[in-house]
Design a protein around this motif. Structure first.
Motif, PDB file in Angstrom:
ATOM      1  N   ALA A 141       0.811  -1.218   0.000  1.00 44.78           N
ATOM      2  CA  ALA A 141       0.000   0.000   0.000  1.00 44.78           C
ATOM      3  C   ALA A 141       0.845   1.269   0.000  1.00 44.78           C
ATOM      4  O   ALA A 141       0.307   2.369   0.164  1.00 44.78           O
ATOM      5  CB  ALA A 141      -0.925   0.008   1.213  1.00 44.78           C
ATOM      6  N   LEU A 142       2.149   1.139  -0.201  1.00 46.05           N
ATOM      7  CA  LEU A 142       3.037   2.302  -0.147  1.00 46.05           C
ATOM      8  C   LEU A 142       3.165   2.968  -1.515  1.00 46.05           C
ATOM      9  O   LEU A 142       3.070   2.315  -2.555  1.00 46.05           O
ATOM     10  CB  LEU A 142       4.422   1.895   0.350  1.00 46.05           C
ATOM     11  N   GLU A 143       3.397   4.273  -1.474  1.00 45.91           N
ATOM     12  CA  GLU A 143       3.657   5.042  -2.686  1.00 45.91           C
ATOM     13  C   GLU A 143       5.070   5.608  -2.634  1.00 45.91           C
ATOM     14  O   GLU A 143       5.717   5.629  -1.578  1.00 45.91           O
ATOM     15  CB  GLU A 143       2.654   6.185  -2.826  1.00 45.91           C
ATOM     16  N   CYS A 144       5.525   6.092  -3.785  1.00 39.52           N
ATOM     17  CA  CYS A 144       6.850   6.700  -3.879  1.00 39.52           C
ATOM     18  C   CYS A 144       6.739   7.978  -4.701  1.00 39.52           C
ATOM     19  O   CYS A 144       6.017   8.015  -5.709  1.00 39.52           O
ATOM     20  CB  CYS A 144       7.821   5.721  -4.540  1.00 39.52           C
ATOM     21  N   VAL A 145       7.445   9.018  -4.274  1.00 38.31           N
ATOM     22  CA  VAL A 145       7.523  10.258  -5.048  1.00 38.31           C
ATOM     23  C   VAL A 145       8.683  10.124  -6.031  1.00 38.31           C
ATOM     24  O   VAL A 145       9.808   9.794  -5.640  1.00 38.31           O
ATOM     25  CB  VAL A 145       7.736  11.482  -4.143  1.00 38.31           C
TER      26      VAL A 145
END
Length: 291
Positions: free
Chosen positions: A166-170
């Motif tokens: 469920a993690l995002e990355c910029v």
């Protein structure tokens, strides 16, 4: 040769997990529906396709072939001022070259190393695919490696898959893959201040339904919600895993090669080469924006 003779088309695997050479095709000839279907299926299975012996393909032919796979984007904004000749090309064509005219580059990325990356993931809707056609290549160096992000994800420990689910990355927008600062951007020294699009670390391919890692570029990347130290540790772990040789294939360029890759589930990088040698390539990109 025409594309009507679909039975002549062959997809020959090149790497263990990625890449295939397509034989029995002239990219300048008309493409029938069966041939398009064959190529789309091969592309879906192998992620990167190589077509050799296409030196006769014109820029307009390159554009026409690319359009079989979707609408094309206009060329990206360059990281530095380019010679006027680059602006005179069709708007769908970007130049990748170290050649200069009157001390001004005619294309991007020069002769240095280009680090592992996917194209333009700092945008909310990065390109679906890219097709790169080699017109001039150095005698040695300038190889391009590709890696399979499906395989990288599927071989992660299950616990790590759950951690990143469920993690995002910029994805940093300030630097290109050669490390050059893009026009209009300030240099970022703290990844928590990174400017760019946010994407899931795990992406589901819209056609295959398979999960893959989605990494973009390592430099200045940041995982929101984590401390900087934890973000750096997690991203270092994912990148070290994804860039193992087991998931990669190396393209050694010949003049006339056209290589097409699915930008959604691959990364690529380029070796440096002799700055006195000439390297001239033309690139199209297939849009992934809603049409």
């Amino acid at each position: 040769m025409t594309h009507a003779a679909t039975q002549q088309l062959r997809a020959i695997p090149l790497g263990k997990t990625i890449g295939a050479q397509i034989d029995g095709i002239d990219l300048a000839a008309p493409l029938d529906d069966q041939a398009v279907a064959f190529l789309k299926d091969a592309w879906e299975r192998h992620l990167v396709l190589r077509f050799r012996g296409q030196s006769h393909l014109s820029l307009q032919g390159h554009i026409a072939f690319s359009r079989h796979f979707g609408a094309l984007d206009k060329r990206p904004i360059a990281s530095k001022a380019m010679h006027a000749s680059a602006q005179e090309l069709p708007e769908e064509i970007a130049v990748i070259s170290n050649v200069k005219i009157d001390e001004q580059p005619i294309g991007g990325l020069g002769d240095g190393e280009s680090v592992w990356h996917a194209d333009m993931t700092y945008n909310p809707a990065p390109p679906r695919a890219a097709l790169l056609h080699a017109h001039e290549v150095p005698a040695s160096g300038g190889d391009t490696q590709f890696l399979n992000l499906y395989a990288a994800y599927e071989s992660l420990p299950e616990e790590l898959q759950q951690t990143i689910a469920a993690l995002e990355c910029v994805h940093d927008a300030s630097l290109n893959s050669a490390g050059e600062l893009r026009l209009g951007f300030a240099r970022v020294t703290d990844p928590r201040l990174t400017v760019g699009a946010r994407h899931p670390l795990v992406r589901i391919h819209p056609l295959t339904g398979r999960k893959s890692l989605y990494l973009g570029r390592r430099r200045n990347a940041y995982v929101p919600g984590l401390s900087l130290a934890d973000s750096e540790e997690l991203l270092d772990t994912l990148w070290a895993h994804a860039t193992q040789d087991a998931y990669t294939w190396r393209q050694q360029w010949q003049a006339g090669d056209l290589v097409a890759w699915d930008n959604r589930v691959t990364l690529h990088r380029r070796d440096a080469f002799d700055p006195q040698a000439r390297r001239l390539m033309y690139r199209t990109q297939v849009s992934d924006r809603a049409q």
